[in-house]
Design an enzyme around this catalytic site. Structure first.
Site, PDB file in Angstrom:
ATOM      1  N   GLN A  99       4.251  -0.831  -6.706  1.00 45.89           N
ATOM      2  CA  GLN A  99       2.955  -0.677  -7.379  1.00 45.89           C
ATOM      3  C   GLN A  99       2.555   0.796  -7.361  1.00 45.89           C
ATOM      4  OE1 GLN A  99       0.139  -4.056  -5.906  1.00 45.89           O
ATOM      5  NE2 GLN A  99       1.741  -3.853  -4.375  1.00 45.89           N
ATOM      6  N   ASN A 100       3.345   1.609  -6.662  1.00 42.42           N
ATOM      7  CA  ASN A 100       2.951   3.010  -6.464  1.00 42.42           C
ATOM      8  C   ASN A 100       3.265   3.862  -7.685  1.00 42.42           C
ATOM      9  OD1 ASN A 100       2.267   2.099  -3.989  1.00 42.42           O
ATOM     10  ND2 ASN A 100       3.948   3.067  -2.878  1.00 42.42           N
ATOM     11  N   VAL A 101       2.439   4.886  -7.844  1.00 43.34           N
ATOM     12  CA  VAL A 101       2.577   5.768  -9.010  1.00 43.34           C
ATOM     13  C   VAL A 101       3.075   7.151  -8.600  1.00 43.34           C
ATOM     14  CG1 VAL A 101       0.823   4.544 -10.363  1.00 43.34           C
ATOM     15  CG2 VAL A 101       0.104   6.397  -8.829  1.00 43.34           C
ATOM     16  N   ASP A 102       3.514   7.281  -7.320  1.00 44.59           N
ATOM     17  CA  ASP A 102       3.787   8.619  -6.773  1.00 44.59           C
ATOM     18  C   ASP A 102       5.230   9.087  -6.891  1.00 44.59           C
ATOM     19  OD1 ASP A 102       5.131   7.153  -4.738  1.00 44.59           O
ATOM     20  OD2 ASP A 102       3.370   7.207  -3.416  1.00 44.59           O
ATOM     21  N   HIS A 117       2.839  -0.339 -12.024  1.00 46.41           N
ATOM     22  CA  HIS A 117       1.560   0.276 -12.405  1.00 46.41           C
ATOM     23  C   HIS A 117       1.743   1.668 -12.997  1.00 46.41           C
ATOM     24  CE1 HIS A 117      -0.635  -2.589  -9.376  1.00 46.41           C
ATOM     25  NE2 HIS A 117      -0.288  -3.191 -10.503  1.00 46.41           N
ATOM     26  N   THR A 192       1.306  -3.307   1.261  1.00 41.50           N
ATOM     27  CA  THR A 192       0.361  -3.673   0.187  1.00 41.50           C
ATOM     28  C   THR A 192      -0.645  -4.684   0.706  1.00 41.50           C
ATOM     29  OG1 THR A 192       0.103  -4.678  -2.017  1.00 41.50           O
ATOM     30  CG2 THR A 192       2.075  -5.331  -0.780  1.00 41.50           C
ATOM     31  N   ASN A 217       3.469  -4.531   7.602  1.00 46.55           N
ATOM     32  CA  ASN A 217       2.107  -3.998   7.452  1.00 46.55           C
ATOM     33  C   ASN A 217       1.480  -3.901   8.840  1.00 46.55           C
ATOM     34  OD1 ASN A 217      -0.738  -3.704   6.677  1.00 46.55           O
ATOM     35  ND2 ASN A 217      -0.092  -4.422   4.658  1.00 46.55           N
TER      36      ASN A 217
HETATM   37  C1  BJW Z   1       0.402   0.453   5.696  1.00 47.47           C
HETATM   38  C2  BJW Z   1       0.405   1.670   6.340  1.00 47.47           C
HETATM   39  C3  BJW Z   1       1.632   2.100   6.846  1.00 47.47           C
HETATM   40  C4  BJW Z   1      -1.595   1.329   5.663  1.00 47.47           C
HETATM   41  N1  BJW Z   1       2.717   1.322   6.709  1.00 47.47           N
HETATM   42  N2  BJW Z   1       1.497  -0.291   5.565  1.00 47.47           N
HETATM   43  C5  BJW Z   1     -11.627 -10.293 -12.284  1.00 47.47           C
HETATM   44  C6  BJW Z   1     -12.052  -9.419 -13.288  1.00 47.47           C
HETATM   45  C7  BJW Z   1     -11.161  -8.557 -13.949  1.00 47.47           C
HETATM   46  C8  BJW Z   1      -9.835  -8.541 -13.628  1.00 47.47           C
HETATM   47  C9  BJW Z   1      -9.426  -9.403 -12.637  1.00 47.47           C
HETATM   48  C10 BJW Z   1     -10.295 -10.275 -11.971  1.00 47.47           C
HETATM   49  N3  BJW Z   1      -9.581 -10.981 -11.095  1.00 47.47           N
HETATM   50  C11 BJW Z   1      -8.307 -10.563 -11.173  1.00 47.47           C
HETATM   51  C12 BJW Z   1      -8.200  -9.610 -12.102  1.00 47.47           C
HETATM   52  C13 BJW Z   1      -6.994  -8.882 -12.498  1.00 47.47           C
HETATM   53  C14 BJW Z   1      -6.902  -7.546 -11.791  1.00 47.47           C
HETATM   54  C15 BJW Z   1      -6.935  -7.790 -10.276  1.00 47.47           C
HETATM   55  O1  BJW Z   1      -5.982  -8.232  -9.689  1.00 47.47           O
HETATM   56  N4  BJW Z   1      -8.070  -7.504  -9.647  1.00 47.47           N
HETATM   57  C16 BJW Z   1      -8.226  -7.812  -8.204  1.00 47.47           C
HETATM   58  C17 BJW Z   1      -8.485  -6.528  -7.440  1.00 47.47           C
HETATM   59  C18 BJW Z   1      -9.320  -8.821  -8.099  1.00 47.47           C
HETATM   60  N5  BJW Z   1      -5.629  -6.985 -12.184  1.00 47.47           N
HETATM   61  C19 BJW Z   1      -5.513  -6.248 -13.277  1.00 47.47           C
HETATM   62  O2  BJW Z   1      -6.491  -5.931 -13.961  1.00 47.47           O
HETATM   63  C20 BJW Z   1      -4.104  -5.864 -13.699  1.00 47.47           C
HETATM   64  N6  BJW Z   1      -3.895  -6.216 -15.034  1.00 47.47           N
HETATM   65  C21 BJW Z   1      -3.958  -7.483 -15.458  1.00 47.47           C
HETATM   66  O3  BJW Z   1      -4.121  -8.413 -14.681  1.00 47.47           O
HETATM   67  O4  BJW Z   1      -3.800  -7.631 -16.826  1.00 47.47           O
HETATM   68  C22 BJW Z   1      -4.157  -8.904 -17.374  1.00 47.47           C
HETATM   69  C23 BJW Z   1      -5.666  -8.903 -17.580  1.00 47.47           C
HETATM   70  C24 BJW Z   1      -6.155  -8.297 -18.706  1.00 47.47           C
HETATM   71  C25 BJW Z   1      -7.558  -8.312 -18.918  1.00 47.47           C
HETATM   72  C26 BJW Z   1      -8.420  -8.885 -17.969  1.00 47.47           C
HETATM   73  C27 BJW Z   1      -7.901  -9.470 -16.807  1.00 47.47           C
HETATM   74  C28 BJW Z   1      -6.508  -9.473 -16.619  1.00 47.47           C
HETATM   75  C29 BJW Z   1      -3.908  -4.362 -13.581  1.00 47.47           C
HETATM   76  C30 BJW Z   1      -3.997  -3.876 -12.183  1.00 47.47           C
HETATM   77  C31 BJW Z   1      -3.899  -2.359 -12.166  1.00 47.47           C
HETATM   78  C32 BJW Z   1      -4.077  -1.777 -10.771  1.00 47.47           C
HETATM   79  N7  BJW Z   1      -4.210  -0.370 -10.868  1.00 47.47           N
HETATM   80  C33 BJW Z   1      -4.316   0.402  -9.626  1.00 47.47           C
HETATM   81  C34 BJW Z   1      -4.563   1.870 -10.025  1.00 47.47           C
HETATM   82  C35 BJW Z   1      -3.277   2.473 -10.578  1.00 47.47           C
HETATM   83  C36 BJW Z   1      -3.501   3.838 -11.094  1.00 47.47           C
HETATM   84  C37 BJW Z   1      -3.834   4.837 -10.013  1.00 47.47           C
HETATM   85  O5  BJW Z   1      -3.179   4.924  -8.955  1.00 47.47           O
HETATM   86  O6  BJW Z   1      -4.763   5.580 -10.265  1.00 47.47           O
HETATM   87  O7  BJW Z   1      -3.119   0.263  -8.883  1.00 47.47           O
HETATM   88  S1  BJW Z   1      -5.578  -0.186  -8.535  1.00 47.47           S
HETATM   89  C38 BJW Z   1      -4.667   0.111  -7.066  1.00 47.47           C
HETATM   90  O8  BJW Z   1      -4.398  -1.144  -6.414  1.00 47.47           O
HETATM   91  C39 BJW Z   1      -3.320   0.674  -7.515  1.00 47.47           C
HETATM   92  C40 BJW Z   1      -2.375  -0.040  -6.592  1.00 47.47           C
HETATM   93  O9  BJW Z   1      -1.071  -0.041  -7.127  1.00 47.47           O
HETATM   94  C41 BJW Z   1      -2.997  -1.407  -6.474  1.00 47.47           C
HETATM   95  C42 BJW Z   1      -2.538  -2.178  -5.255  1.00 47.47           C
HETATM   96  O10 BJW Z   1      -2.954  -1.546  -4.089  1.00 47.47           O
HETATM   97  P1  BJW Z   1      -2.000  -1.526  -2.804  1.00 47.47           P
HETATM   98  O11 BJW Z   1      -0.782  -0.769  -3.101  1.00 47.47           O
HETATM   99  O12 BJW Z   1      -1.833  -2.893  -2.294  1.00 47.47           O
HETATM  100  O13 BJW Z   1      -2.875  -0.622  -1.798  1.00 47.47           O
HETATM  101  P2  BJW Z   1      -4.061  -1.090  -0.813  1.00 47.47           P
HETATM  102  O14 BJW Z   1      -4.818   0.121  -0.473  1.00 47.47           O
HETATM  103  O15 BJW Z   1      -4.814  -2.222  -1.371  1.00 47.47           O
HETATM  104  O16 BJW Z   1      -3.300  -1.627   0.467  1.00 47.47           O
HETATM  105  C43 BJW Z   1      -2.598  -0.744   1.314  1.00 47.47           C
HETATM  106  C44 BJW Z   1      -1.961  -1.538   2.423  1.00 47.47           C
HETATM  107  O17 BJW Z   1      -1.141  -0.675   3.188  1.00 47.47           O
HETATM  108  C45 BJW Z   1      -2.970  -2.167   3.411  1.00 47.47           C
HETATM  109  O18 BJW Z   1      -2.676  -3.552   3.577  1.00 47.47           O
HETATM  110  C46 BJW Z   1      -2.727  -1.408   4.720  1.00 47.47           C
HETATM  111  O19 BJW Z   1      -2.900  -2.226   5.879  1.00 47.47           O
HETATM  112  C47 BJW Z   1      -1.303  -0.981   4.563  1.00 47.47           C
HETATM  113  N8  BJW Z   1      -0.913   0.211   5.299  1.00 47.47           N
HETATM  114  N9  BJW Z   1      -0.891   2.169   6.337  1.00 47.47           N
HETATM  115  C48 BJW Z   1       2.589   0.142   6.069  1.00 47.47           C
HETATM  116  N10 BJW Z   1       1.711   3.289   7.506  1.00 47.47           N
END
Ligand code: BJW
Ligand code: ZN
Length: 254
Positions: A99-102, A117, A192, A217
């Site tokens: 999911q990372n963009v880096d 992503h 994640t 995690n």
């Molecule tokens: C460690 C550590 C160490 C710390 N070692 N681990 C209601 C309304 C509207 C939409 C929705 C809704 N319900 C659901 C949706 C859909 C929505 C969604 O899922 N929302 C939820 C949040 C509720 N999804 C979308 O909108 C997606 N598209 C989609 O579904 O299209 C169909 C659709 C169309 C129209 C309407 C609705 C649906 C698109 C999702 C895009 C996500 N984009 C981002 C930004 C990317 C660009 C950028 O970087 O600027 O992507 S958001 C952000 O979250 C980024 C990440 O890839 C993504 C996931 O985050 P990740 O990687 O899990 O990070 P964290 O911070 O959450 O977790 C880090 C973890 O690491 C933690 O657990 C720590 O404990 C751990 N950690 N240190 C190992 N050393």
């Protein structure tokens, strides 16, 4: 810390799929999103990671992405990224989904990484979707925009090629990721929060299809109760230990 069952599951697997999130890059110095000190504790996802936010204030969104780009240009992959690249060379079939963009997985030597992503490197026109390549000089200058970049074909606003909330994921990337989840023997969910869909569905799909699911995690997530094993630790050390143990068992069995 690493159970022998996990190592033997990996070593008997024909296919291993891995989903990574921001946590795997945390030890490289890239902020996560939802941790207490994460990006979403300081910045608004609606303002900065949605099309509505971009159209309302494109300058602000560009400024934020330039800040993020400056960070990723100054960091290096860590042992977690390197360990996965190493694992890909010992498992018969290995799919790395991020999911990372880096681009740190690629910097560590991983190939064919599925980017769900998008990435922070590329840009395209938000209107006609044409790719936009910045002049070399702009890149050398650290990407700093003096005015908003515009598409040379249609004049539309240029945007980073990342996936914002409410936007569909790249179709090919998502279908390859789903296919890998449904056909793997072992699935890893690493660093994640497993909260953002559709990526968050992948470990459940893998589990339903019979895979052994392992989470790496330091914290529990909403996925934790469903996994077969939770390696509770930071990914750099945990993945190094897993890959070392996998390779040691392989040597022993030769
Ligand atoms: C460690 C550590 C160490 C710390 N070692 N681990 C209601 C309304 C509207 C939409 C929705 C809704 N319900 C659901 C949706 C859909 C929505 C969604 O899922 N929302 C939820 C949040 C509720 N999804 C979308 O909108 C997606 N598209 C989609 O579904 O299209 C169909 C659709 C169309 C129209 C309407 C609705 C649906 C698109 C999702 C895009 C996500 N984009 C981002 C930004 C990317 C660009 C950028 O970087 O600027 O992507 S958001 C952000 O979250 C980024 C990440 O890839 C993504 C996931 O985050 P990740 O990687 O899990 O990070 P964290 O911070 O959450 O977790 C880090 C973890 O690491 C933690 O657990 C720590 O404990 C751990 N950690 N240190 C190992 N050393
Ligand atoms: Zn255009």
């Amino acid at each position: 810390m690493i159970p022998p069952l996990l190592i033997s599951k990996v070593n008997s697997a024909k296919s291993v799929a891995v989903l990574t999130g921001a946590g795997i890059s945390a030890e490289s110095g890239v902020a996560t999103f939802r941790d207490p000190d994460g990006l979403w504790s300081r910045f608004s996802p609606l303002e900065l990671a949605s099309m509505d936010g971009f159209l309302a204030n494109p300058d602000r969104v560009w400024e934020w992405y330039e800040y993020r780009r400056a960070i990723i240009n100054s960091v290096q992959p860590n042992d977690g990224h390197f360990a996965l690249a190493e694992l890909s060379r010992v498992v018969p079939q290995f799919t790395l989904i991020t999911q990372n963009v880096d681009r740190l997985h690629q910097a560590a030597g991983s190939r064919d990484v599925i980017e769900l992503h998008g990435n922070l490197i590329d840009n395209h026109c938000q209107r006609c979707h044409a790719p936009h390549v910045f002049p070399d000089q702009d890149i050398l200058n650290g990407f700093t925009q003096k005015k908003l970049p515009r598409c040379s074909f249609c004049g539309g606003l240029v945007r980073p090629s990342v996936v914002w909330f409410g936007e569909n994921l790249p179709t090919d990337a998502l279908s390859s990721a789903e296919q890998a989840a449904l056909t793997c023997d072992v699935f890893f969910s690493i660093g994640t929060s497993a909260e953002v869909y559709p990526a968050a569905q992948l470990p459940y799909s893998a589990k339903s299809a019979g895979a052994f699911v392992c989470e790496v995690n330091p914290n529990e997530t909403i996925l934790t109760p469903f996994v077969d094993f939770h390696v509770r630790g930071q990914s750099a050390q945990a993945l190094r230990e897993i890959v070392t143990a996998v390779k040691a068992e392989r040597e022993f069995q030769k």
